[in-house]
Scaffold this motif. Structure first.
Motif, short mmCIF file in Angstrom:
data_model
loop_
_atom_site.label_atom_id
_atom_site.label_comp_id
_atom_site.label_asym_id
_atom_site.label_seq_id
_atom_site.Cartn_x
_atom_site.Cartn_y
_atom_site.Cartn_z
N LEU A 27 35.72 66.70 21.58
CA LEU A 27 35.94 66.63 20.14
C LEU A 27 35.84 68.01 19.52
N VAL A 35 34.32 63.52 8.88
CA VAL A 35 34.75 62.55 9.87
C VAL A 35 33.91 61.27 9.75
N ILE A 37 32.97 57.65 11.57
CA ILE A 37 32.97 57.09 12.92
C ILE A 37 32.72 55.59 12.81
N ARG A 218 39.20 62.27 8.12
CA ARG A 218 39.47 61.97 9.52
C ARG A 218 38.63 60.77 9.93
N ILE A 220 37.38 58.38 13.36
CA ILE A 220 37.28 58.23 14.80
C ILE A 220 36.76 56.83 15.11
N ILE A 227 35.92 57.69 22.78
CA ILE A 227 36.74 57.79 21.57
C ILE A 227 38.10 57.21 21.91
N TYR A 229 40.37 56.23 19.35
CA TYR A 229 41.32 56.41 18.24
C TYR A 229 40.81 57.56 17.39
N ASP A 230 41.68 58.51 17.06
CA ASP A 230 41.32 59.67 16.25
C ASP A 230 42.48 59.94 15.31
N SER A 232 43.90 61.33 11.30
CA SER A 232 43.60 62.16 10.13
C SER A 232 44.85 62.29 9.25
N LYS A 236 45.82 58.64 8.24
CA LYS A 236 44.55 58.02 7.85
C LYS A 236 44.64 57.45 6.43
#
Length: 266
Positions: A27, A35, A37, A218, A220, A227, A229-230, A232, A236
């Motif tokens: 990351l 971010v 989570i 962002r 996550i 992880i 799925y990420d 931004s 997003k």
């Protein structure tokens, strides 16, 4: 601002309760990233924050904060770089001390200790100004013991304390989960205000999918220590709760029904 390379974490190695909590986490956070989570119970969200904070040591890999390798640093040494707010509003403040004394402790963190504990008038003016930003009337109650405040007021003060020294990284571990919806919304608004004002790089763990979508730049998603799925930017901003539900369904292999009881859509 933060780089995690090949991070693994296993608890109770070699026992029947062995648990692989984090698996190959890679990351990178740029300065100013906020971010969120999201993930079900056991996904590794809080373990990841604890690893960054130094509560746990990783099995392998590197943690680099603002160019400095902190992988082997103890928790108390990392504390000067980090601000943290926990789920329990009682954890971030000293209940038997006054509001201004709590703020003074946070503001003087990392400074050389002296016998002069008294709060100077210039400091008091600064604390009053910071409290006024919370819009909770606490600037007129600076001599009040923190233990007499509500959970929401204490969490707001904890948030302020965590950001007074403008940490390199702000860690928020489900910091509104123990609050009623109205108070939680107020604390979230304060979070946005403080993060934007101080341009803080921020990690926010949440079980609330709407919060995860609406907060930060962002998102996550974690599942079983990875992880998965990420997202931004524009992607997003266009996310819906249904998109996250679909993603969880894809990776859960039939176990999502259990997590549905944990993840909040409201």
């Amino acid at each position: 601002m933060l780089t995690l390379e090949n991070i693994y974490k296993t608890f109770n190695i070699g026992t029947i309760t062995e648990k692989k909590a984090l698996k190959n986490i890679n990351l990178h956070l740029a300065p100013g990233d906020f971010v969120t989570i999201i993930g079900g119970n056991g996904a590794g969200k809080s373990t990841l924050l604890n690893l960054i904070a130094g509560v746990h040591e990783s099995d392998c890999g590197k943690i680099i904060l603002d160019g400095e390798n902190i992988t082997l640093q103890k928790e108390y040494k990392r504390a000067k770089y980090l601000g943290r707010v926990f789920q329990d509003p009682m954890m971030g403040t000293a209940s038997n001390m006054e509001i201004e004394e709590n703020l003074a402790m946070a503001y003087r963190r990392g400074n050389k200790r002296t016998l002069n504990w008294g709060i100077k008038s210039s400091e008091r003016s600064f604390y009053k100004e910071q409290l006024a930003m919370l819009d909770l009337g606490l600037e007129d109650r600076m001599k009040t013991k923190v233990g007499l405040l509500s959970g929401g007021q204490r969490q707001a003060i904890t948030l302020l304390m965590a950001s007074l020294k403008k940490p390199k990284l702000l860690l928020l571990d489900e910091h509104t989960a123990a609050l009623d919806p109205k108070t939680a919304q107020k604390v979230l608004e304060l979070t946005n205000q403080i993060v934007e004002k101080n341009h803080l790089t921020t990690f926010m763990v949440t079980h609330n999918m709407k919060q995860a979508i609406s907060m930060g730049n962002r998102l996550i998603m974690m599942n079983e220590g990875r992880i998965i799925y990420d997202v931004s930017g524009e992607e997003k901003r266009n996310l819906e709760v249904s998109d996250l539900l679909k993603k969880f369904d894809e990776v859960s292999h039939g176990t999502f029904a259990n997590d549905r009881m944990i993840l909040s859509q409201e």
